[in-house]
Design an enzyme around this catalytic site. Structure first.
Site, PDB file in Angstrom:
ATOM      1  N   ASP A 100       0.845  -1.199   0.000  1.00 17.24           N
ATOM      2  CA  ASP A 100       0.000   0.000   0.000  1.00 17.24           C
ATOM      3  C   ASP A 100       0.882   1.252   0.000  1.00 17.24           C
ATOM      4  O   ASP A 100       1.827   1.333  -0.795  1.00 17.24           O
ATOM      5  CB  ASP A 100      -0.951  -0.056   1.209  1.00 17.24           C
ATOM      6  N   TYR A 208      -2.231  11.500   2.277  1.00 17.59           N
ATOM      7  CA  TYR A 208      -3.082  11.676   1.095  1.00 17.59           C
ATOM      8  C   TYR A 208      -3.169  13.148   0.708  1.00 17.59           C
ATOM      9  O   TYR A 208      -3.219  13.481  -0.478  1.00 17.59           O
ATOM     10  CB  TYR A 208      -4.476  11.103   1.369  1.00 17.59           C
ATOM     11  N   HIS A 268      -6.399  -7.035  -0.285  1.00 17.70           N
ATOM     12  CA  HIS A 268      -5.502  -5.890  -0.184  1.00 17.70           C
ATOM     13  C   HIS A 268      -4.417  -6.062   0.872  1.00 17.70           C
ATOM     14  O   HIS A 268      -3.291  -5.605   0.696  1.00 17.70           O
ATOM     15  CB  HIS A 268      -6.327  -4.641   0.126  1.00 17.70           C
TER      16      HIS A 268
END
Length: 293
Positions: A100, A208, A268
C-alpha cells in the site's frame, strides 16, 4: 516484540518494532495500518533476519507533527525519516518489504537513496504504470476515500469521534480483505484501538493530502520516473478490489528486474491475509540477493 523510539533528523520521534538477527529487513505498513500490519510476518522472519517495522510519522506511536502536508507527509519526507532512522541504527543498506502506501515510500527510497536499498518485496503496489486507469469510472467507487480525505469535512467528522473512527477504519478491513478468515476479532480490535486514539485517524490521512498537493503542483509538468534498478519481488492479491491485479501488466516498464506472483483469494492486506507467502517471498529475496542470483 520489543518496541523502540528513535529521534529523526528534524527532531520528531519514530516508533518501531525490532526483532531478530541477520540481514536487515525494513517492513513498511500501509493505510489504514501501522507496524501491526506485520504482526504475523515478523515471527516467521526473526530467526533469519534483523526485522525492523516502523510507524511512519503520523501513524501509530510515532510523532504526529502539525505541518503542511506537502512539507511533512510527502513520500520524500517519510522516506527521509526512514533514512535518518537507518543512519542512527548504523544500517547502510536494507531489503525493504512494503505494501500500500508503504510500497510508494519504498519506491521513493529506491530512487532517491539507491545505495541504501538492496532489494524490494512489494505487495499490491501502487506504481506509475497504473497511470490514469485509477481514474476510470468503473474504479472510482473504490477510490472515493482518497477524495474524502482531502475535505475539511473529514476533520470535522473524525477529529474527536473515536467511535466514528472505529467504524470508518473497520469498513476498509471488511471490504478490502479477500481472505475473510485471515483477521480475527482481537487483531482487528488492536488496529481499531490505535485509530481510535485522539487525532490518530486525522493525522494518518496527511499523506493523502500531501500526495494531492504534490500532484496539483506537478499537473503541468512531467511525472515520468526512471525505472527501479534493484531486484524486486511482487506479490499481488487477486481479490484486491482497490489495487487491481490486472494493473500489474506494466511492471516491466518501471522495474528493471522483477518477478510477479499472483495470489488467488487474497485481497488488499497481503501481510495479514497471507503471512506465510509474504515471509517466503522476503526470505527468497534475501537468498537471491545474498548469492547474487
Amino acid at each position: 516484540m520489543i518496541h523502540y523510539f528513535v529521534q529523526v533528523a528534524d527532531g520528531n520521534k519514530l516508533h518501531y518494532v525490532r526483532e531478530g538477527q541477520g540481514e536487515p529487513v525494513l517492513l513498511l505498513h500501509g493505510w489504514p495500518g501501522y507496524w501491526y500490519d506485520w504482526c504475523k510476518v515478523i515471527p516467521l522472519l526473526h530467526q533469519h533476519a534483523d526485522v525492523i517495522a516502523p510507524d511512519f510519522r503520523g501513524f501509530g506511536l510515532s510523532d504526529k507533527p502539525q505541518m503542511e502536508p506537502i512539507d511533512g507527509y510527502s513520500p520524500a519526507a517519510l522516506a527521509g525519516d526512514l533514512i535518518s532512522m537507518l543512519d542512527q541504527l548504523g544500517l547502510s543498506q536494507v531489503t525493504i518489504a512494503a505494501h500500500d502506501i508503504g510500497a510508494t515510500i519504498a519506491q521513493t527510497m529506491a530512487q532517491i537513496y539507491p545505495s541504501r536499498v538492496k532489494s524490494l518485496v512489494l505487495f499490491n503496489p501502487p506504481y506509475p504504470g497504473i497511470g490514469a486507469r485509477r481514474f476510470d469510472p468503473g474504479i472510482q467507487p473504490e477510490f472515493w476515500y482518497q477524495h474524502f480525505h482531502n475535505l475539511d469535512l473529514f476533520d470535522q467528522l473524525f477529529a474527536d469521534e473515536p467511535s466514528q473512527a472505529r467504524k470508518y477504519v473497520s469498513y476498509f478491513y471488511e471490504h478490502w480483505i479477500g481472505n475473510k478468515s485471515a483477521v480475527n476479532e482481537n487483531e482487528l480490535q488492536s488496529i481499531l484501538d490505535m485509530y481510535a486514539q485522539p487525532g490518530a485517524l486525522v493525522s494518518s490521512i496527511m499523506y493523502y493530502r500531501a500526495r494531492a498537493a504534490d500532484k496539483a503542483k506537478q499537473a503541468s509538468g512531467s511525472n515520468a520516473s526512471s525505472p527501479i534498478v534493484q531486484e524486486t519481488t511482487v506479490l499481488w492479491g487477486e481479490a484486491d478490489p482497490v489495487m487491481r491485479v490486472e494493473w500489474s501488466d506494466r511492471l516491466g516498464e518501471f522495474f528493471n528486474h522483477f518477478t510477479l506472483r499472483r495470489l488467488p483469494g487474497i485481497g488488499h492486506f497481503v501481510p495479514l491475509e497471507a503471512p506465510e507467502e509474504a515471509a517466503a517471498a522476503i526470505l527468497g529475496q534475501l537468498c537471491r540477493t545474498r548469492h547474487g542470483k
